[in-house]
Motif scaffolding. Structure first.
Motif, PDB file in Angstrom:
ATOM      1  N   THR A 277       0.679  -0.948   0.021  1.00 40.01           N
ATOM      2  CA  THR A 277       0.004  -0.474  -0.147  1.00 40.01           C
ATOM      3  C   THR A 277       0.544   0.783  -0.287  1.00 40.01           C
ATOM      4  O   THR A 277       1.672   1.041   0.805  1.00 40.01           O
ATOM      5  N   ASP A 278       0.686   2.075  -1.381  1.00 38.34           N
ATOM      6  CA  ASP A 278       1.200   4.010  -0.438  1.00 38.34           C
ATOM      7  C   ASP A 278       1.731   4.064   0.303  1.00 38.34           C
ATOM      8  O   ASP A 278       0.710   4.677   1.224  1.00 38.34           O
ATOM      9  N   LEU A 478     -15.044   7.752  -0.180  1.00 32.94           N
ATOM     10  CA  LEU A 478     -14.876   7.982   1.619  1.00 32.94           C
ATOM     11  C   LEU A 478     -16.329   7.891   2.436  1.00 32.94           C
ATOM     12  O   LEU A 478     -17.445   7.930   2.673  1.00 32.94           O
ATOM     13  N   ILE A 479     -15.898   7.625   3.784  1.00 37.33           N
ATOM     14  CA  ILE A 479     -16.693   6.834   4.175  1.00 37.33           C
ATOM     15  C   ILE A 479     -16.693   8.260   5.346  1.00 37.33           C
ATOM     16  O   ILE A 479     -15.826   8.532   6.414  1.00 37.33           O
ATOM     17  N   ARG A 510     -12.004   2.460   2.661  1.00 37.65           N
ATOM     18  CA  ARG A 510     -11.523   3.706   1.647  1.00 37.65           C
ATOM     19  C   ARG A 510     -11.580   4.183   2.953  1.00 37.65           C
ATOM     20  O   ARG A 510     -11.570   3.368   4.379  1.00 37.65           O
ATOM     21  N   PRO A 511     -11.430   5.308   2.652  1.00 39.10           N
ATOM     22  CA  PRO A 511     -10.534   6.512   4.148  1.00 39.10           C
ATOM     23  C   PRO A 511     -11.927   6.250   4.837  1.00 39.10           C
ATOM     24  O   PRO A 511     -12.961   6.413   4.740  1.00 39.10           O
ATOM     25  N   LEU A 512     -12.413   6.432   6.246  1.00 39.94           N
ATOM     26  CA  LEU A 512     -12.459   7.253   7.164  1.00 39.94           C
ATOM     27  C   LEU A 512     -13.196   7.672   7.628  1.00 39.94           C
ATOM     28  O   LEU A 512     -12.140   8.592   8.814  1.00 39.94           O
ATOM     29  N   ILE A 513     -13.502   9.270   8.149  1.00 45.59           N
ATOM     30  CA  ILE A 513     -13.452   9.678   8.472  1.00 45.59           C
ATOM     31  C   ILE A 513     -14.810   9.996   9.850  1.00 45.59           C
ATOM     32  O   ILE A 513     -15.565   9.939   9.590  1.00 45.59           O
ATOM     33  N   ARG A 514     -14.473  10.030  11.437  1.00 50.64           N
ATOM     34  CA  ARG A 514     -15.471   9.998  12.736  1.00 50.64           C
ATOM     35  C   ARG A 514     -15.674  11.132  13.011  1.00 50.64           C
ATOM     36  O   ARG A 514     -13.671  11.584  13.557  1.00 50.64           O
ATOM     37  N   ALA A 550      -9.142   4.254  -2.440  1.00 48.96           N
ATOM     38  CA  ALA A 550      -8.783   3.261  -3.820  1.00 48.96           C
ATOM     39  C   ALA A 550     -10.059   3.174  -5.059  1.00 48.96           C
ATOM     40  O   ALA A 550     -10.908   3.613  -4.803  1.00 48.96           O
ATOM     41  N   SER A 551      -9.789   2.644  -6.006  1.00 56.71           N
ATOM     42  CA  SER A 551     -10.839   2.758  -7.021  1.00 56.71           C
ATOM     43  C   SER A 551     -11.565   1.082  -6.902  1.00 56.71           C
ATOM     44  O   SER A 551     -12.831   0.981  -7.649  1.00 56.71           O
ATOM     45  N   LYS A 552     -10.843  -0.103  -6.177  1.00 58.37           N
ATOM     46  CA  LYS A 552     -11.497  -1.096  -6.558  1.00 58.37           C
ATOM     47  C   LYS A 552     -12.570  -1.217  -4.903  1.00 58.37           C
ATOM     48  O   LYS A 552     -11.908  -0.935  -4.162  1.00 58.37           O
TER      49      LYS A 552
END
Length: 587
Positions: A277-278, A478-479, A510-514, A550-552
């Protein structure tokens, strides 16, 4: 002393316990296993707690005794793990004191009955007494009941065993394959593996294995069994590993090896994902910023109409500071757009979309490119004109105009609605909100400038595995979760909620913002690495870029919670295949 002797010694000691002594031991083991969850994450306690509890269950003389023993163990686990729910009652103690036994005693008792009742499946012949079939069938039944918890009332899949790994990305990545269900399976194998293949004590009501009718016939039968086992080993085990396999079988260490293999698979697969992963600098490069606003308001203040102005002024004060921080970063050469300022769930306890003047007041200091996302209440009407209230959040631009909104779809029993309302119509809503808050229906991503397509959720919805499956199919990148854990004080509850939601980012990649009122507010990338965080109990803000998505879709996002049933079926199949002779209970 070999491991088989340790197993036999433990079984003998447990066999001497009866009545209240056995119940007390099981209760203590269950309570101790709660330490495998946040904020402690002592996952190494799983074989120490669940293993002996399984042995006591397996050595029970009747099914009722097995049920009772596992009930006490599960009751201890759920009481110690969920005690914090009772803290919500203290927000209005004089009104709701009578309700305290429900979350503190009755809910754990009900969940324990589910867990112990589900394990009755594993008491069927020929599983229960078998040294391999018993543990595997037990693990399958445990996993199956974890899945069933998705559907009780609106569902309560809390503190599933897989969450014992949700403290580091280095043990979370299998969730992208099979969700929390795969992590729970690995946790069960890790917990029960050391106790597989050991000596069997038997039970009078089950009957002992039948003796061979004669010495010659017995010798021929044992020789045939050894020959079959050798052929199976030759066919399945590569020649390179066969000596080690034979040694493990001889030393009765195949079970412990299986437990360590489950943990090793988790670690190796997680390492492979993270190494490919990057790095964080690459994921953040060129991305827009968001500002997390954590006001840390006491629940009594949030619920008081007299304190509403104080609530809003604190939120605006923190927001202005966040805007200033973003401007300083731009001045220092770290140029990026501040896409959104995000407030927590119920930050504005008003029907905001019907108060344009208030909308304008809240957004008057926003830069032109910045949105305000805030929790609020929404009021609509049904076909007959009756009011429908929603736990919602609004997306406002810098002019106070509503760009989008979201109504919560997954409601909290007794908090936002009353189950079996026709029967329990006299019960008020514990959170002090409206009785039977309406359920939202739209599960589409929200598309706004700066954030792109994001997947909205509010509080409790973040505990549901694969909650955003449909939104991911529609391109959600994005979540975003707004929550309010202020009901539960500085207990273990907010930490558990935080860990559970963190795993959602890994499941979906997916990135998550909480953003939470008292904390913990945070940003994670798609593999669960923490980008930013504000700790529990702090009044603060944080400005950060959002990692690239990510795209997938992950395998789990495509298959969903069907994984739980598939894995339970595989465990049952393994239990059945491990039993080569139904008359024998030796591994």
């Amino acid at each position: 002393m070999g491991w088989a002797a340790v197993q036999a010694g433990l079984r003998l000691r447990l066999a001497r316990l009866h009545g209240w002594r056995m119940s007390a031991v099981m209760l203590a083991l269950g309570g101790l296993m709660a330490l495998t969850m946040a904020p402690f994450f002592f996952f190494w306690l799983l074989p120490i707690c669940l293993g002996p509890a399984f042995i006591a269950w397996q050595e029970a003389k009747t099914r009722w005794q097995a049920f009772a023993r596992l009930w006490w163990f599960s009751f201890g686990y759920f009481v110690a793990g969920l005690y914090w729910i009772g803290i919500a009652v203290t927000s209005d103690w004089q009104t709701f004191w009578w309700f305290l036994p429900v979350p503190v005693i009755l809910l754990p008792a009900f969940l324990a009955a589910m867990q112990a009742g589900g394990a009755l499946i594993a008491t069927l012949r020929p599983f229960w007494r078998h040294a391999w079939g018993g543990p595997l069938a037990f693990a399958a039944s445990w996993l199956l009941i974890e899945w069933v918890k998705l559907w009780i009332f609106t569902g309560f899949p809390w503190n599933l065993l897989g969450y014992s790994f949700a403290f580091t990305p280095w043990l979370m990545q299998p969730a992208s394959l099979g969700g929390v269900w795969l992590l729970s399976t690995l946790a069960l194998l890790f917990a029960l593996g050391p106790w597989m293949g050991g000596p069997w004590m038997g039970a009078p009501w089950m009957g002992e294995p039948e003796a061979a009718p004669g010495k010659m016939q017995g010798t021929m039968r044992e020789t045939a069994k050894r020959t079959d086992a050798q052929r199976l080993d030759t066919a399945v085990i590569p020649a390179t590993f066969r000596p080690a396999w034979t040694w493990l079988k001889t030393m009765r260490l195949l079970g412990p090896a299986l437990g360590l293999a489950a943990l090793a698979f988790n670690l190796v697969y997680s390492a492979a994902v993270l190494w490919t992963t990057d790095d964080m600098e690459t994921l953040l490069a060129g991305q827009d910023r968001v500002a997390l606003i954590q006001p840390n308001l006491e629940q009594g203040i949030l619920q008081s109409p007299e304190q509403q102005r104080k609530v809003i002024e604190r939120l605006l004060l923190l927001s202005r500071a966040a805007i200033g921080e973003s401007e300083r970063l731009n001045a220092a050469g770290d140029g990026a757009q501040l896409a959104a300022i995000i407030w927590p769930e119920a930050a504005v306890p008003e029907v905001l979309h019907r108060r344009p003047a208030l909308q304008g007041y809240l957004t008057r200091d926003l830069p032109a490119e910045t949105l305000l996302i805030t929790g609020s209440i929404r009021l609509e009407a049904d076909a007959k004109g009756a009011p429908l209230y929603y736990n919602s959040f609004d997306v406002l631009d810098h002019m106070g105009r509503e760009q989008a909104y979201y109504n919560k779809r997954y409601l909290v029993p007794f908090g936002e609605y009353v189950p079996f309302k026709s029967v329990l119509d006299l019960l008020p809503s514990i959170t002090g909100g409206f009785i039977n808050t309406s359920k939202g229906l739209d599960d589409n991503p929200i598309k706004v400038k700066g954030l792109g397509r994001f997947l909205p959720s509010i509080c409790y919805e973040g505990i549901v595995p694969n909650f955003h499956r449909e939104g991911l199919k529609q391109g959600g990148k994005l979540i975003l979760n707004l929550t309010n854990d202020g009901w539960f004080g500085l207990s273990t509850g907010p930490y558990q909620h935080f860990a559970i939601q963190r795993l959602r980012s890994v499941e979906a990649n997916r990135p998550l913002i909480r953003v939470s009122n008292p904390g913990i507010s945070a940003i994670f990338d798609g593999v669960g690495r923490q980008v930013a965080a504000i700790d529990l109990g702090l009044q603060s803000y944080h400005v950060s870029r959002v990692p690239r998505a990510a795209s997938k879709m992950t395998i789990f996002s495509q298959i969903g919670n069907l994984w739980a049933l598939m894995l339970a079926a595989l465990l049952f199949l393994g239990a059945r295949l491990s039993i080569t002779d139904r008359k024998s209970s030796h591994g």
